[in-house]
Enzyme design. Structure first.
Site, PDB file in Angstrom:
ATOM      1  N   GLU A   1      43.090 -71.944 114.553  1.00 21.23           N
ATOM      2  CA  GLU A   1      41.978 -71.001 114.990  1.00 21.23           C
ATOM      3  C   GLU A   1      41.517 -71.257 116.236  1.00 21.23           C
ATOM      4  OE1 GLU A   1      37.283 -70.888 113.268  1.00 21.23           O
ATOM      5  OE2 GLU A   1      38.115 -72.870 113.043  1.00 21.23           O
TER       6      GLU A   1
ATOM      7  N   CYS B   1      33.002 -68.194 112.663  1.00 19.01           N
ATOM      8  CA  CYS B   1      34.038 -68.671 111.718  1.00 19.01           C
ATOM      9  C   CYS B   1      34.635 -67.201 110.988  1.00 19.01           C
ATOM     10  CB  CYS B   1      33.359 -69.252 110.658  1.00 19.01           C
ATOM     11  SG  CYS B   1      32.830 -71.002 111.093  1.00 19.01           S
TER      12      CYS B   1
ATOM     13  N   GLU C   1      31.318 -74.577 104.341  1.00 19.30           N
ATOM     14  CA  GLU C   1      31.711 -73.311 105.032  1.00 19.30           C
ATOM     15  C   GLU C   1      32.249 -73.794 106.322  1.00 19.30           C
ATOM     16  OE1 GLU C   1      32.195 -70.769 107.573  1.00 19.30           O
ATOM     17  OE2 GLU C   1      30.131 -70.527 107.511  1.00 19.30           O
TER      18      GLU C   1
END
Length: 457
Positions: free
Chosen positions: A361, A262, A228
């Site tokens: 990100e 995230c 993940e």
């Protein structure tokens, strides 16, 4: 070598831990493996009862565990309390559903009897980050313990206290001694752990870069992984959206855990005809957040987890502005006396392809607003990313919203008129550079089991 936990509020050292030698790492793995040789034979009912004990114990200790999070990584106390409650809930969820999930499945074939059975595989290594130091671990270990596996944890070095607290609460709940052990080590020694013959699989939550390294190493040894990884979650705001509600939800989604998540919202793709109004409402919602000491009653944002992460974030903002983005809120390191790792809630507008805030990100309280001329363009922008963890869309047309969420957005989870979140009953994970495999729900149960066919003629 030693690992040090530093309070991000004031820079004070909380505690220093001596790193495990390779001999100690190996001895811990072998101890957990010996425990597994006994634990795998426990009944599903017994495992469920132990998980219920663990759930109750987490609830009893949630104040002290939340305080530990606040000290080690800056999470506001009320958010830490919610995190521990969620950990208790996932333990209760698998206690309630595990026996049903793991029941043998009869399959009609030419045999007199044929079925699929689900059996534990052994010791699973978890490599976990600091941002949700309890939840990330419990969403792995709760189903692992239910299926009969055992675990070893390599946690982020700045939350070693949280890692040891997890080990303690699992032990205190009545699980066999050494069903779960914390490995106090740096990333440099993790290959030694992955290589050990008794480590059968690896689950990692972290950066895409870390996932590539761990996936490559585990793959070379034919060991199963669940990864993940990062995300750059898009939130699409259509022209007919309830803009006031959308602005509040989006601010909360961007600033969850101070933006250090995230699945935090990161890119806000707004139809041009409502961009000005949404931006005004969004700016107000972001600016209203109370920043301060994570132990404060009304505080919604604490410091970032580490000074180096805050400084890296600030450089991302400066570079984005230099590339043409416009900072309309924040964008500064506060100069409050006695503070350490704070960063102001920040909004960047005029963000376009080629800008760092569009392409990368951003892990912190920084939002990027991107304008779109049409619904199709908004969807294309949302999917114009190497990631694919979560996505959301805001509109009052339920039919259009569900079609976009189901068929047109590329992500592991798509939410309508709500921020992306994890739930024990729903599978969680991503696609593309956000990783593979699923945690939670029925699907997470099956990631680390031997799905065995039994055929009797």
């Amino acid at each position: 070598m030693s690992l040090t936990s530093i309070n991000p509020l004031n820079g004070e050292i909380i505690r220093t831990y001596q790193e495990d030698s390779q001999e100690i790492l190996i001895s811990k793995i072998e101890l957990v493996h010996r425990t597994w040789a006994r634990y795998r034979d426990t009944s599903l009912a017994e495992r469920a009862n132990l998980l219920l004990n663990l759930s109750r114990l987490l609830d009893e200790r949630k104040v002290e565990l939340a305080a530990l999070m606040a000290s080690e990584m800056g999470k506001p106390l009320k958010d830490g309390l919610a995190e521990i409650s969620k950990c208790a809930a996932v333990c209760a969820y698998y206690a309630a559903n595990g026996e049903r999930f793991l029941a043998d499945q009869l399959i009609e074939t030419a045999a007199s009897k044929s079925y699929v059975t689900f059996q534990p595989i052994g010791v699973v290594l978890a490599i976990m980050p600091w941002n949700f130091p309890f939840w990330q671990v419990f969403r792995f270990i709760a189903p692992a313990l239910m299926v009969g596996n055992c675990g070893v944890l390599k946690h982020s070095s700045n939350v070693t206290g949280c890692a040891l607290a997890i080990e303690q609460v699992i032990s205190d709940a009545g699980f066999p001694e050494s069903v779960f052990k914390t490995l106090i080590c740096t990333s440099e020694n993790i290959n030694t752990v992955i290589e050990h013959q008794h480590v059968k699989a690896v689950t990692l939550t972290g950066s895409t870069g870390a996932g590539k390294k761990v996936g490559e190493k585990a793959g070379s040894l034919i060991k199963k992984t669940v990864l993940e990884l990062g995300g750059s979650d898009p939130y699409i705001i259509l022209a007919d959206a309830d803009l006031e509600k959308a602005a509040k939800v989006c601010a909360d989604a961007r600033l969850i855990n101070n933006g250090q998540s995230c699945i935090a919202a990161k890119r806000f793709i707004v139809l041009k005809e409502v961009e000005a109004l949404f931006t005004t409402l969004f700016k107000t919602a972001m600016a209203e957040k109370v920043t301060g000491d994570p132990f404060g009653d009304d505080v919604q944002l604490g410091p970032m987890a580490r000074v180096d992460l805050r400084d890296e974030l600030h450089q991302q903002v400066l570079k984005s502005v230099a590339q043409g983005a416009v900072c309309i809120l924040g964008g500064r390191i506060p100069e409050w006396e006695g503070t350490h790792a704070f960063y102001e809630p920040t909004i960047l507008t005029n963000v376009k392809k080629g800008n760092l805030a569009y392409d990368d990100e951003i892990f912190g309280p920084v939002a990027a607003i991107i304008s779109a001329d049409s619904v199709d363009e908004a969807i294309n922008i949302a999917n114009d990313t190497p990631f694919g963890l979560g996505a959301a869309i805001f509109t009052q047309d339920a039919r259009i919203a569900e079609d976009i969420a189901r068929n047109r957005l590329v992500a592991g989870s798509c939410f309508v008129n709500e921020g992306v979140k994890s739930d024990p009953a729903l599978p969680f994970g991503g696609v593309n550079q956000s990783g593979y495999g699923r945690e939670l729900s029925l699907f997470g149960t099956y990631e680390f089991v031997n799905i065995k066919t039994v055929y009797v003629k």
